[in-house]
Design an enzyme around this catalytic site. Structure first.
Site, PDB file in Angstrom:
ATOM      1  N   SER A 271       0.836  -1.215   0.000  1.00 43.34           N
ATOM      2  CA  SER A 271       0.000   0.000   0.000  1.00 43.34           C
ATOM      3  C   SER A 271       0.867   1.259   0.000  1.00 43.34           C
ATOM      4  O   SER A 271       1.583   1.491  -0.969  1.00 43.34           O
ATOM      5  CB  SER A 271      -0.975  -0.052   1.175  1.00 43.34           C
ATOM      6  OG  SER A 271      -2.048   0.822   0.940  1.00 43.34           O
TER       7      SER A 271
ATOM      8  N   ASP B 176      -0.555  -4.206  -3.667  1.00 41.26           N
ATOM      9  CA  ASP B 176      -1.712  -3.308  -3.553  1.00 41.26           C
ATOM     10  C   ASP B 176      -1.254  -1.872  -3.315  1.00 41.26           C
ATOM     11  O   ASP B 176      -1.662  -1.200  -2.369  1.00 41.26           O
ATOM     12  CB  ASP B 176      -2.631  -3.751  -2.406  1.00 41.26           C
ATOM     13  CG  ASP B 176      -4.077  -3.881  -2.907  1.00 41.26           C
ATOM     14  OD1 ASP B 176      -4.967  -4.066  -2.061  1.00 41.26           O
ATOM     15  OD2 ASP B 176      -4.308  -3.766  -4.129  1.00 41.26           O
TER      16      ASP B 176
ATOM     17  N   HIS C 202      -7.763  -5.408   0.639  1.00 42.40           N
ATOM     18  CA  HIS C 202      -6.497  -4.724   0.945  1.00 42.40           C
ATOM     19  C   HIS C 202      -5.758  -5.419   2.093  1.00 42.40           C
ATOM     20  O   HIS C 202      -4.539  -5.532   2.085  1.00 42.40           O
ATOM     21  CB  HIS C 202      -6.817  -3.278   1.311  1.00 42.40           C
ATOM     22  CG  HIS C 202      -5.644  -2.372   1.178  1.00 42.40           C
ATOM     23  ND1 HIS C 202      -4.815  -2.343   0.087  1.00 42.40           N
ATOM     24  CD2 HIS C 202      -5.143  -1.441   2.041  1.00 42.40           C
ATOM     25  CE1 HIS C 202      -3.870  -1.447   0.257  1.00 42.40           C
ATOM     26  NE2 HIS C 202      -4.038  -0.885   1.428  1.00 42.40           N
TER      27      HIS C 202
END
Ligand SMILES: CCN(CC)CCN(C[C@]12C[C@](c3ccc(C(F)(F)F)cc3)(C1)C2)C(=O)Cn1c(SCc2ccc(F)cc2)nc(=O)c2c1C=CC2
Length: 402
Positions: A246, A269, A324
């Site tokens: 992320s 991600d 996620h």
């Protein structure tokens, strides 16, 4: 209930041929120093215990702040839900490998910290990698700490006799908690500043590993039982990759741009928002985007596609049925309905998802670090050839947006 349900729950053990050791390293003691959890191939030792997954309660407090829930209530809930979990690794076990290990620097996501990706880091270590999972001090972590010297008065009213005072006793632990965006504050300047600091912290961690590898004396301010000198000449410093989840995925792109020693990057991600537009033309190394099905959106994907290049390999796959949180360890630590309710689990079995992500990562690292292992058996995964993978993305991106 707590213990019963936690029996079948837990972070999946690594699948590679090596046993995994784990230790913490901080140098120097200040907030500008390097702080990381090190995962490495180790000697089989039954006597070493497994480290706690969340090292101390301040991390749970930070997590509560991050999630905007009450600290006292959440500390009990987190302790009840997650307090008893162990990491699938042996704390401070002696290093062992026949040959030099490739190196991965791992960067955590917003609100996370260094211990929350142990399923990924331990798996890589079990395949012969040395992995440093950095803890960032840019106020994007739920919590982190460093040390400052005690003042005269603090030393004075200590009851520790001066003679036995060790380095630790003359230091006070200072905590840095997650910085919430102020009301009306624009997010980009903060995140852009943070991603630059995060990249610098990944590069500093690499410098510390280089120092340890050279046998030059290093001073780990954390008094662990691990002997860093056993890591002399253990690392293949021509085979270094950056990896992250992320916000940590954006950190990978920033770090590759700043430091050519990173030969390639794996972004799990990735959240591309913190990055400057002009960085996309400046990154020269191969990058592998491994995305969840639910998190991504057109604007974010179109920024990843700005990195597409005819000459430099840029790959992207999406894992079906993932969210996620399918990458951090939480996805393994709750039952199905809590997990789905809190979006910690997707539709797919979390162990199948992380196994696909790890094997695809290993194949990509073998290809771009020039490893002589057998990870190329998973090359098809890099192209999304599996029933649980989508080549590229499930998100429709308008041609004009690219
Ligand atoms: C309302 C809060 N709001 C903050 C800005 C959004 C909060 N949020 C969604 C969350 C993290 C969530 C979470 C954690 C942990 C439990 C627990 F119960 F299991 F502990 C539950 C529920 C709350 C799912 C995200 O930030 C998602 N996210 C993340 S999550 C990384 C992470 C954080 C803490 C962890 F323990 C594990 C992993 N990393 C990023 O880099 C980015 C984003 C978004 C954009 C960039």
């Amino acid at each position: 209930m707590g213990n019963a349900c936690s029996n079948h729950l837990g972070i999946p053990p690594a699948k590679g041929p090596y046993a995994v050791g784990c230790t913490d390293f901080m140098m120097d003691h200040t907030a500008q120093g390097s702080f990381f959890r090190l995962y490495y191939p180790c000697q089989e030792t039954e006597k070493a215990e497994k480290p706690d997954w969340v090292p101390c309660k301040e991390y749970f407090n930070g997590l509560a702040d991050f999630m905007k829930i009450n600290r006292t209530l959440s500390e009990k809930i987190f302790n009840y839900l997650f307090g008893s979990f162990k990491i699938p690794a042996y704390l401070d076990a002696p290093f062992k490998s026949n040959g030099k290990c490739p190196v991965v620097i791992f960067s955590h996501g917003l609100g996370a910290f260094r211990t929350l990706y142990s399923a990924i880091c331990a798996e890589l270590a079990s395949r012969g990698f040395i992995v440093a999972s950095v803890e960032h001090r840019d106020q994007s972590a739920s919590a982190t700490y460093y040390f400052r010297e005690k003042t005269e008065s603090e030393m004075a009213n200590d009851n520790v006799p001066k003679t036995s005072a060790s380095a630790q006793d003359s230091m006070i632990r200072e905590w840095i908690y997650y910085r919430v965006l102020q009301h009306g504050e624009s997010e980009f300047p903060l995140r852009n500043k943070q991603v630059k600091q995060r990249a610098d912290e990944c590069i500093l961690a690499l410098d510390r590993l280089t120092q340890i590898n050279s046998g030059r004396p290093v001073q780990n301010v954390l008094q662990t039982k691990f002997d860093c000198t056993t890591l002399e000449n253990s690392m293949d410093l021509c085979r270094i990759a950056a990896m992250g989840h992320s916000f940590g995925g954006a950190t990978v792109v920033e770090a590759l741009c700043k430091e050519v020693k990173f030969k390639c990057g794996v972004a799990l991600d990735a959240w591309m928002f913190p990055l400057d537009d002009e960085i996309f033309a400046r990154v020269k190394q191969p990058i592998f985007f491994i995305n969840s099905e639910k998190f991504q959106w057109a604007g974010n994907i179109s920024r990843m596609k700005k990195l597409d290049s005819a000459s430099i390999q840029r790959k992207m796959i999406t894992i079906r049925g993932t969210v996620h949180q399918s990458f951090p360890d939480f996805t393994f630590l709750t039952g199905n309905w809590i997990g789905k309710l809190m979006k910690l689990k997707g539709e797919i079995d979390p162990e199948i998802a992380i196994d696909l992500s790890n094997k695809a990562t290993l194949a990509f690292l073998q290809r771009h670090l020039g490893l002589e292992a057998n990870f190329n058996q998973w090359d098809p995964l890099i192209d999304g050839q599996d029933e649980n993978l989508i080549p590229g993305t499930n998100v429709t991106v308008l041609q004009s947006a690219i």
